[in-house]
Design an enzyme around this catalytic site. Structure first.
Site, PDB file in Angstrom:
ATOM      1  N   ASP A  67      23.436  58.486  69.159  1.00 25.61           N
ATOM      2  CA  ASP A  67      23.801  59.362  67.936  1.00 25.61           C
ATOM      3  C   ASP A  67      23.346  58.879  66.873  1.00 25.61           C
ATOM      4  OD1 ASP A  67      25.217  56.945  67.330  1.00 25.61           O
ATOM      5  OD2 ASP A  67      27.299  57.730  67.064  1.00 25.61           O
ATOM      6  N   ASN A 136      40.155  55.762  65.626  1.00 21.09           N
ATOM      7  CA  ASN A 136      40.401  57.458  65.865  1.00 21.09           C
ATOM      8  C   ASN A 136      40.018  57.610  67.247  1.00 21.09           C
ATOM      9  OD1 ASN A 136      37.328  58.317  65.583  1.00 21.09           O
ATOM     10  ND2 ASN A 136      37.963  59.383  64.053  1.00 21.09           N
ATOM     11  N   HIS A 138      37.443  57.753  68.650  1.00 23.98           N
ATOM     12  CA  HIS A 138      36.021  58.400  69.195  1.00 23.98           C
ATOM     13  C   HIS A 138      35.110  57.463  69.668  1.00 23.98           C
ATOM     14  CE1 HIS A 138      33.352  57.063  65.180  1.00 23.98           C
ATOM     15  NE2 HIS A 138      33.134  56.290  65.966  1.00 23.98           N
ATOM     16  N   GLU A 143      34.446  63.445  67.619  1.00 27.31           N
ATOM     17  CA  GLU A 143      35.546  63.034  66.581  1.00 27.31           C
ATOM     18  C   GLU A 143      36.682  63.717  67.141  1.00 27.31           C
ATOM     19  OE1 GLU A 143      35.421  60.715  64.476  1.00 27.31           O
ATOM     20  OE2 GLU A 143      34.366  60.627  62.890  1.00 27.31           O
TER      21      GLU A 143
HETATM   22  C1  F6R Z   1      27.470  54.221  67.261  1.00 26.35           C
HETATM   23  C2  F6R Z   1      28.984  54.850  67.677  1.00 26.35           C
HETATM   24  C3  F6R Z   1      29.690  54.561  66.759  1.00 26.35           C
HETATM   25  C4  F6R Z   1      30.402  53.622  67.261  1.00 26.35           C
HETATM   26  C5  F6R Z   1      31.815  53.235  66.542  1.00 26.35           C
HETATM   27  C6  F6R Z   1      32.333  51.471  66.618  1.00 26.35           C
HETATM   28  O1  F6R Z   1      26.045  54.565  67.265  1.00 26.35           O
HETATM   29  O2  F6R Z   1      28.679  55.749  68.170  1.00 26.35           O
HETATM   30  O3  F6R Z   1      31.268  55.320  68.027  1.00 26.35           O
HETATM   31  O4  F6R Z   1      29.858  52.757  67.979  1.00 26.35           O
HETATM   32  O5  F6R Z   1      32.093  53.883  65.147  1.00 26.35           O
HETATM   33  O6  F6R Z   1      31.694  50.971  64.798  1.00 26.35           O
HETATM   34  P1  F6R Z   1      32.017  49.162  65.051  1.00 26.35           P
HETATM   35  O7  F6R Z   1      31.185  49.435  66.473  1.00 26.35           O
HETATM   36  O8  F6R Z   1      31.414  49.300  63.823  1.00 26.35           O
HETATM   37  O9  F6R Z   1      33.083  49.179  64.938  1.00 26.35           O
END
Ligand code: F6R
Length: 240
Positions: A67, A136, A138, A143
């Site tokens: 992303d 959450n 995701h 989401e």
């Molecule tokens: C990042 C992504 C997100 C993160 C998630 C956890 O490329 O796709 O899904 O993996 O938000 O983020 P952290 O590792 O910072 O807790």
């Protein structure tokens, strides 16, 4: 779904790096799906060390990131492009032309998303997809929703994600939209590796492993994948 639990983040990162090393050794021209955020940083450091030690090379590797924020300059310090340069790409021998990250500044987001899916397909699909997980549930920026998503698309970020990520945006406002691979894009990967550490992820991990398979917890879909591995530390696994 295979679950492995570690008592230290470094041991977890070594195991994740072993899985990458194995993929790269079997196929030096493998296609890797990569994530940003805090979760993969130790793993990337371990991969950089192995590259420096001459154990692995990224010279023929192709990558696709999950992303990227929309409407944030590519070179902004908070862009996922910058993150990947700092945390991996700038420190290994990957060829810039083999690196793919969605263009969050495209004029036409739908065309950009469709082109991204075509590029993944043209590369032969993703061999190993790395994921973190949001508090959450995701994955990527998929989401919680009423239906599982399909290919790459533009999404409005939820308040919980904005709250979790805005700590990084100290001198600019956090973008409200992102381009992300969809759930179907992620599920097409041949192997999936999800990393979760810390107490804040415990509930999302519980819902992923023990809750219903539902788009309200997007990561729960991974239970339907033939080759998905969860690497957890004891805190993230504490509710299982
Ligand atoms: C990042 C992504 C997100 C993160 C998630 C956890 O490329 O796709 O899904 O993996 O938000 O983020 P952290 O590792 O910072 O807790």
């Amino acid at each position: 779904m295979q679950i492995e639990i570690f008592d230290s983040e470094l041991k977890l990162a070594e195991r994740a790096a072993d899985l990458f090393e194995d993929t790269i050794r079997k196929n030096p021209a493998a296609v890797l799906g990569l994530a940003t955020g805090a979760s993969p940083v130790n793993t990337y450091n371990e991969l950089i060390e192995r590259y420096r030690a001459g154990k692995i090379s990224f010279a023929d590797i192709t990558t696709f990131n999950l992303d990227e924020y929309c409407d944030l300059p590519r070179d902004d310090k908070n862009s996922y492009y910058s993150f990947m340069q700092q945390n991996l790409f700038g420190k290994v021998d990957i060829r810039p032309e083999n690196v793919h990250i969605e263009n969050g500044n495209a004029d036409d987001f739908d065309a950009e998303a469709a082109a991204y899916d075509r590029a993944i397909e043209a590369a032969g699909g993703i061999d190993l997809q790395l994921l973190g997980i949001g508090t959450n549930g995701h994955i990527g920026f998929n989401e919680p929703a009423d239906a599982f998503t399909d290919g790459t698309f533009r999404i409005k970020l939820t308040e919980s994600t904005i709250k979790a990520n805005s700590r990084y945006f100290t001198d600019s406002e956090m973008p409200r939209y992102a381009l992300t691979m969809g759930i179907a894009s992620i599920m097409h990967a041949k192997k999936i590796l999800l990393i979760a550490t810390g107490k804040a992820k415990a509930e999302a991990i519980y819902n992923t492993v023990k809750g219903p398979i539902t788009p309200r917890c997007p990561a729960s879909v991974l239970r339907l994948h033939q080759n998905a591995i969860l690497l957890l530390d004891t805190e993230a696994a504490s509710l299982l």
